[in-house]
Design a protein around this motif. Structure first.
Motif, PDB file in Angstrom:
ATOM      1  N   SER A 136       0.831  -1.206   0.026  1.00  0.00           N
ATOM      2  CA  SER A 136      -0.193   0.118  -0.027  1.00  0.00           C
ATOM      3  C   SER A 136       0.695   1.242  -0.164  1.00  0.00           C
ATOM      4  O   SER A 136       1.968   1.084   0.806  1.00  0.00           O
ATOM      5  CB  SER A 136      -1.028  -0.111   1.315  1.00  0.00           C
ATOM      6  N   ILE A 195      -5.875   5.010  -2.091  1.00  0.00           N
ATOM      7  CA  ILE A 195      -5.317   3.665  -2.064  1.00  0.00           C
ATOM      8  C   ILE A 195      -6.282   2.947  -2.953  1.00  0.00           C
ATOM      9  O   ILE A 195      -5.745   1.923  -3.661  1.00  0.00           O
ATOM     10  CB  ILE A 195      -5.462   3.131  -0.550  1.00  0.00           C
ATOM     11  N   PHE A 243      -4.546   0.917  -6.168  1.00  0.00           N
ATOM     12  CA  PHE A 243      -4.539  -0.637  -6.779  1.00  0.00           C
ATOM     13  C   PHE A 243      -5.462  -0.815  -7.930  1.00  0.00           C
ATOM     14  O   PHE A 243      -5.232  -1.835  -8.613  1.00  0.00           O
ATOM     15  CB  PHE A 243      -5.065  -1.446  -5.580  1.00  0.00           C
ATOM     16  N   MET A 264      -2.120  -7.867  -2.193  1.00  0.00           N
ATOM     17  CA  MET A 264      -1.800  -6.457  -1.686  1.00  0.00           C
ATOM     18  C   MET A 264      -1.072  -6.648  -0.336  1.00  0.00           C
ATOM     19  O   MET A 264      -1.179  -7.727   0.278  1.00  0.00           O
ATOM     20  CB  MET A 264      -3.268  -5.659  -1.480  1.00  0.00           C
ATOM     21  N   GLN A 267      -8.567   6.743   1.755  1.00  0.00           N
ATOM     22  CA  GLN A 267      -8.754   5.387   1.232  1.00  0.00           C
ATOM     23  C   GLN A 267      -9.070   5.323  -0.141  1.00  0.00           C
ATOM     24  O   GLN A 267      -8.877   4.334  -0.979  1.00  0.00           O
ATOM     25  CB  GLN A 267     -10.014   4.924   2.216  1.00  0.00           C
ATOM     26  N   THR A 271      -9.855  -2.788   1.365  1.00  0.00           N
ATOM     27  CA  THR A 271      -9.222  -4.110   0.812  1.00  0.00           C
ATOM     28  C   THR A 271     -10.405  -4.836   0.480  1.00  0.00           C
ATOM     29  O   THR A 271     -10.333  -5.706  -0.869  1.00  0.00           O
ATOM     30  CB  THR A 271      -8.903  -4.892   2.157  1.00  0.00           C
ATOM     31  N   ASN A 273      -0.557  -4.623   3.358  1.00  0.00           N
ATOM     32  CA  ASN A 273      -0.945  -3.611   4.272  1.00  0.00           C
ATOM     33  C   ASN A 273       0.028  -3.796   5.509  1.00  0.00           C
ATOM     34  O   ASN A 273      -0.137  -4.592   6.099  1.00  0.00           O
ATOM     35  CB  ASN A 273      -2.205  -3.798   4.642  1.00  0.00           C
ATOM     36  N   MET A 279      -4.438   0.787   5.407  1.00  0.00           N
ATOM     37  CA  MET A 279      -5.433   0.362   4.349  1.00  0.00           C
ATOM     38  C   MET A 279      -6.651  -0.306   5.144  1.00  0.00           C
ATOM     39  O   MET A 279      -6.551  -1.530   5.689  1.00  0.00           O
ATOM     40  CB  MET A 279      -4.988  -0.886   3.368  1.00  0.00           C
TER      41      MET A 279
END
Length: 292
Positions: A106, A117, A121, A134, A114, A150, A136, A145
């Motif tokens: 992240s 993030i 991704f 991923m 958020q 997620t 975190n 994250m």
């Protein structure tokens, strides 16, 4: 996704005394782990000192591990950062034909929202031809994250198959395990919590200490996956002290001190990291003596 169940290791980058990469020790460490039960290997993560190796060294490290592996276990390659465009550029310019997934951290330092993030991704997912795990790790990124972010990513993108969760936050792990899609993997990035997370429904661990003690650690994880808590915790208790010790000063100086004590690699690290202190090395040697 069973290929990423059990014990993965965040493999170190061994250095010689002149701080050049020790490719012979690296290949030997790959063999040692595979022969003793490690299920998959993560290349060039934080523990591999990815921030202080060059692009050419990263390619050579990756090729060394691919050659030593001989297709025996899945491989994950660390490709991440806080410059989304540069992460995508590295994905597109890297030969991923022998790699099963990438591990992408992240975004760090920038402290995105958020939504930032998520968009990071999303862009990586759209550019990446293989699966994505991923990562975190708020203790290093200064940005957590959230489980909601997620899980949103897990639902929206088929090639985002897992999260390596390393927030050392049991409540966050449990929210992920409760609400995740059935085919999404929650992988522990905290060695001390890994067994408990597996018993709660996690898929396994990407471990630091596991590369030094793969036989014991992978057995503990397999017992956990089988729901054999009593037998698994017997091993966990035996590994508690050494697991705690390797993180007292910095990672990977601690694990490199363990590997040096086991004659698997030297304890050299590159600045700004420094080697484990003599006191810690002595404590590590004592802790190793009680492990069967």
């Amino acid at each position: 996704m069973t290929k990423f169940q059990g014990t993965g290791i965040a493999i170190i980058t061994p250095f010689k005394d002149d701080l050049s990469v020790d490719y012979v020790a690296l290949a030997h460490l790959v063999d040692f782990n595979i022969e003793n039960g490690t299920d998959y290997i993560v290349i060039s993560g934080t523990t591999g000192e990815s921030v202080t190796i060059t692009k050419d060294e990263k390619k050579d490290i990756t090729q060394t591990i691919i050659k030593a592996n001989k297709g025996r276990v899945p491989l994950i390659l660390g490709i991440g950062g806080n410059n989304t465009a540069e992460v995508i550029n590295e994905i597109e310019s890297t030969d991923l034909s022998e790699i099963d997934a990438i591990l992408s951290v992240s975004p760090y330092y920038s402290k995105p929202t958020q939504e930032g993030i998520y968009q990071h991704f999303k862009a990586i997912s759209q550019a990446c031809p293989i699966d994505i795990v991923m990562y975190n790790v708020p203790g290093r990124t200064s940005s957590n994250m959230s489980p909601e972010t997620t899980l949103r990513l897990a639902l929206d993108f088929n090639n985002i198959i897992a999260v390596k969760e390393a927030g050392n936050n049991v409540h966050q792990y449990l929210k992920l395990l409760r609400d995740k899609p059935d085919d999404f993997l929650v992988i522990s990035g905290d060695d001390d919590l890994a067994l408990g997370i597996v018993l709660a429904g996690g898929s396994g661990v990407i471990s630091v200490i596991g590369q030094a003690l793969p036989k014991q650690f992978s057995k503990m994880m397999q017992l956990g996956l089988q729901g054999k808590a009593k037998e698994a915790y017997a091993i966990h208790f035996q590994l508690m002290d050494i697991t705690n010790l390797i993180f007292l000063e910095n990672n990977p100086a601690g694990i490199k001190a363990v590997l040096e004590a086991l004659n698997l690699a030297k304890s050299n690290v590159r600045l700004p990291l420094v080697e484990a202190t003599k006191s810690l090395k002595n404590d590590i040697k004592e802790a190793l003596q009680i492990i069967n």
